[in-house]
Design a protein around this motif. Structure first.
Motif, PDB file in Angstrom:
ATOM      1  N   ALA A  11       0.811  -1.219   0.000  1.00 38.91           N
ATOM      2  CA  ALA A  11       0.000   0.000   0.000  1.00 38.91           C
ATOM      3  C   ALA A  11       0.843   1.267   0.000  1.00 38.91           C
ATOM      4  O   ALA A  11       0.351   2.338   0.303  1.00 38.91           O
ATOM      5  CB  ALA A  11      -0.940  -0.008   1.204  1.00 38.91           C
ATOM      6  N   GLY A  12       2.109   1.149  -0.381  1.00 39.54           N
ATOM      7  CA  GLY A  12       2.990   2.312  -0.399  1.00 39.54           C
ATOM      8  C   GLY A  12       3.050   2.959  -1.773  1.00 39.54           C
ATOM      9  O   GLY A  12       2.167   2.782  -2.617  1.00 39.54           O
ATOM     10  N   GLY A  13       4.116   3.693  -1.995  1.00 39.68           N
ATOM     11  CA  GLY A  13       4.291   4.396  -3.247  1.00 39.68           C
ATOM     12  C   GLY A  13       4.332   3.484  -4.457  1.00 39.68           C
ATOM     13  O   GLY A  13       3.773   3.800  -5.510  1.00 39.68           O
ATOM     14  N   HIS A  14       5.002   2.344  -4.316  1.00 41.91           N
ATOM     15  CA  HIS A  14       5.082   1.390  -5.426  1.00 41.91           C
ATOM     16  C   HIS A  14       3.680   0.879  -5.778  1.00 41.91           C
ATOM     17  O   HIS A  14       3.337   0.728  -6.949  1.00 41.91           O
ATOM     18  CB  HIS A  14       6.012   0.236  -5.043  1.00 41.91           C
ATOM     19  CG  HIS A  14       6.441  -0.615  -6.180  1.00 41.91           C
ATOM     20  ND1 HIS A  14       7.229  -0.156  -7.216  1.00 41.91           N
ATOM     21  CD2 HIS A  14       6.186  -1.916  -6.451  1.00 41.91           C
ATOM     22  CE1 HIS A  14       7.440  -1.143  -8.072  1.00 41.91           C
ATOM     23  NE2 HIS A  14       6.813  -2.212  -7.632  1.00 41.91           N
ATOM     24  N   ALA A  15       2.860   0.640  -4.765  1.00 45.20           N
ATOM     25  CA  ALA A  15       1.491   0.156  -4.994  1.00 45.20           C
ATOM     26  C   ALA A  15       0.655   1.190  -5.739  1.00 45.20           C
ATOM     27  O   ALA A  15      -0.186   0.835  -6.565  1.00 45.20           O
ATOM     28  CB  ALA A  15       0.827  -0.196  -3.664  1.00 45.20           C
ATOM     29  N   ARG A  16       0.883   2.456  -5.475  1.00 42.82           N
ATOM     30  CA  ARG A  16       0.133   3.507  -6.180  1.00 42.82           C
ATOM     31  C   ARG A  16       0.450   3.495  -7.676  1.00 42.82           C
ATOM     32  O   ARG A  16      -0.427   3.683  -8.516  1.00 42.82           O
ATOM     33  CB  ARG A  16       0.416   4.857  -5.554  1.00 42.82           C
ATOM     34  CG  ARG A  16      -0.141   4.945  -4.141  1.00 42.82           C
ATOM     35  CD  ARG A  16       0.266   6.214  -3.400  1.00 42.82           C
ATOM     36  NE  ARG A  16       0.060   6.091  -1.984  1.00 42.82           N
ATOM     37  CZ  ARG A  16      -1.113   6.169  -1.360  1.00 42.82           C
ATOM     38  NH1 ARG A  16      -2.207   6.384  -2.054  1.00 42.82           N
ATOM     39  NH2 ARG A  16      -1.194   6.044  -0.058  1.00 42.82           N
ATOM     40  N   VAL A  17       1.698   3.227  -8.010  1.00 48.09           N
ATOM     41  CA  VAL A  17       2.083   3.129  -9.424  1.00 48.09           C
ATOM     42  C   VAL A  17       1.441   1.886 -10.046  1.00 48.09           C
ATOM     43  O   VAL A  17       0.859   1.947 -11.132  1.00 48.09           O
ATOM     44  CB  VAL A  17       3.620   3.085  -9.569  1.00 48.09           C
ATOM     45  CG1 VAL A  17       4.023   2.786 -11.005  1.00 48.09           C
ATOM     46  CG2 VAL A  17       4.235   4.381  -9.084  1.00 48.09           C
ATOM     47  N   ILE A  18       1.533   0.759  -9.357  1.00 51.27           N
ATOM     48  CA  ILE A  18       0.998  -0.501  -9.879  1.00 51.27           C
ATOM     49  C   ILE A  18      -0.516  -0.418 -10.054  1.00 51.27           C
ATOM     50  O   ILE A  18      -1.052  -0.851 -11.076  1.00 51.27           O
ATOM     51  CB  ILE A  18       1.382  -1.685  -8.955  1.00 51.27           C
ATOM     52  CG1 ILE A  18       2.909  -1.865  -8.919  1.00 51.27           C
ATOM     53  CG2 ILE A  18       0.668  -2.975  -9.369  1.00 51.27           C
ATOM     54  CD1 ILE A  18       3.547  -2.158 -10.247  1.00 51.27           C
ATOM     55  N   THR A  19      -1.242   0.148  -9.070  1.00 49.39           N
ATOM     56  CA  THR A  19      -2.702   0.257  -9.208  1.00 49.39           C
ATOM     57  C   THR A  19      -3.074   1.149 -10.380  1.00 49.39           C
ATOM     58  O   THR A  19      -4.027   0.866 -11.097  1.00 49.39           O
ATOM     59  CB  THR A  19      -3.377   0.774  -7.912  1.00 49.39           C
ATOM     60  OG1 THR A  19      -2.808   2.025  -7.545  1.00 49.39           O
ATOM     61  CG2 THR A  19      -3.250  -0.221  -6.783  1.00 49.39           C
ATOM     62  N   SER A  20      -2.308   2.191 -10.592  1.00 49.42           N
ATOM     63  CA  SER A  20      -2.565   3.079 -11.727  1.00 49.42           C
ATOM     64  C   SER A  20      -2.438   2.327 -13.048  1.00 49.42           C
ATOM     65  O   SER A  20      -3.272   2.474 -13.954  1.00 49.42           O
ATOM     66  CB  SER A  20      -1.581   4.251 -11.693  1.00 49.42           C
ATOM     67  OG  SER A  20      -1.717   5.055 -12.832  1.00 49.42           O
ATOM     68  N   ILE A  21      -1.416   1.508 -13.161  1.00 52.45           N
ATOM     69  CA  ILE A  21      -1.212   0.721 -14.381  1.00 52.45           C
ATOM     70  C   ILE A  21      -2.312  -0.321 -14.541  1.00 52.45           C
ATOM     71  O   ILE A  21      -2.903  -0.463 -15.616  1.00 52.45           O
ATOM     72  CB  ILE A  21       0.175   0.042 -14.361  1.00 52.45           C
ATOM     73  CG1 ILE A  21       1.280   1.101 -14.444  1.00 52.45           C
ATOM     74  CG2 ILE A  21       0.300  -0.990 -15.484  1.00 52.45           C
ATOM     75  CD1 ILE A  21       2.659   0.577 -14.121  1.00 52.45           C
ATOM     76  N   LEU A  22      -2.618  -1.045 -13.467  1.00 48.29           N
ATOM     77  CA  LEU A  22      -3.621  -2.107 -13.541  1.00 48.29           C
ATOM     78  C   LEU A  22      -5.004  -1.579 -13.889  1.00 48.29           C
ATOM     79  O   LEU A  22      -5.780  -2.248 -14.576  1.00 48.29           O
ATOM     80  CB  LEU A  22      -3.672  -2.881 -12.224  1.00 48.29           C
ATOM     81  CG  LEU A  22      -2.480  -3.784 -11.944  1.00 48.29           C
ATOM     82  CD1 LEU A  22      -2.537  -4.305 -10.519  1.00 48.29           C
ATOM     83  CD2 LEU A  22      -2.441  -4.927 -12.940  1.00 48.29           C
ATOM     84  N   ARG A  23      -5.335  -0.398 -13.419  1.00 43.57           N
ATOM     85  CA  ARG A  23      -6.653   0.169 -13.710  1.00 43.57           C
ATOM     86  C   ARG A  23      -6.819   0.482 -15.193  1.00 43.57           C
ATOM     87  O   ARG A  23      -7.938   0.586 -15.679  1.00 43.57           O
ATOM     88  CB  ARG A  23      -6.878   1.416 -12.873  1.00 43.57           C
ATOM     89  CG  ARG A  23      -7.034   1.068 -11.388  1.00 43.57           C
ATOM     90  CD  ARG A  23      -7.177   2.284 -10.528  1.00 43.57           C
ATOM     91  NE  ARG A  23      -8.464   2.908 -10.813  1.00 43.57           N
ATOM     92  CZ  ARG A  23      -8.754   4.164 -10.530  1.00 43.57           C
ATOM     93  NH1 ARG A  23      -7.849   4.933  -9.969  1.00 43.57           N
ATOM     94  NH2 ARG A  23      -9.930   4.661 -10.793  1.00 43.57           N
TER      95      ARG A  23
END
Length: 82
Positions: A11-23
């Motif tokens: 749920a950190g910064g890396h997760a924000r990038v990954i969720t953006s891509i997955l969406r």
């Protein structure tokens, strides 16, 4: 075509990038994010709800989720969770 359900682990910064891509990918239904610790209040990570902690993985597998994205920036921690 039905979209595959997926949870993001981290749920950190890396997760924000990954969720953006997955969406952006239409074949994934990103249903939530799991954090190291149980969430204390409702929160969105990259627009995706925080739905529990790493300890809840088995719960989600039991609910039919079979896809996870390891979104941890620390390589050693990512390997340990995997």
């Amino acid at each position: 075509m039905a979209r595959e359900k997926l949870l993001v682990i981290g749920a950190g910064g890396h997760a924000r990038v990954i969720t953006s891509i997955l969406r952006q990918w239409s074949n994934w239904d990103v249903i939530g994010v799991l954090d190291r610790h149980e969430p204390q209040a409702p929160e969105l990570i990259g627009g995706i709800p925080l739905v529990g902690s790493f300890q809840d993985i088995d719960h989600w597998i039991g609910r039919g989720v079979s896809h996870f994205a390891l979104a941890l920036g620390d390589n050693a921690e990512r390997e340990a969770i995997y």
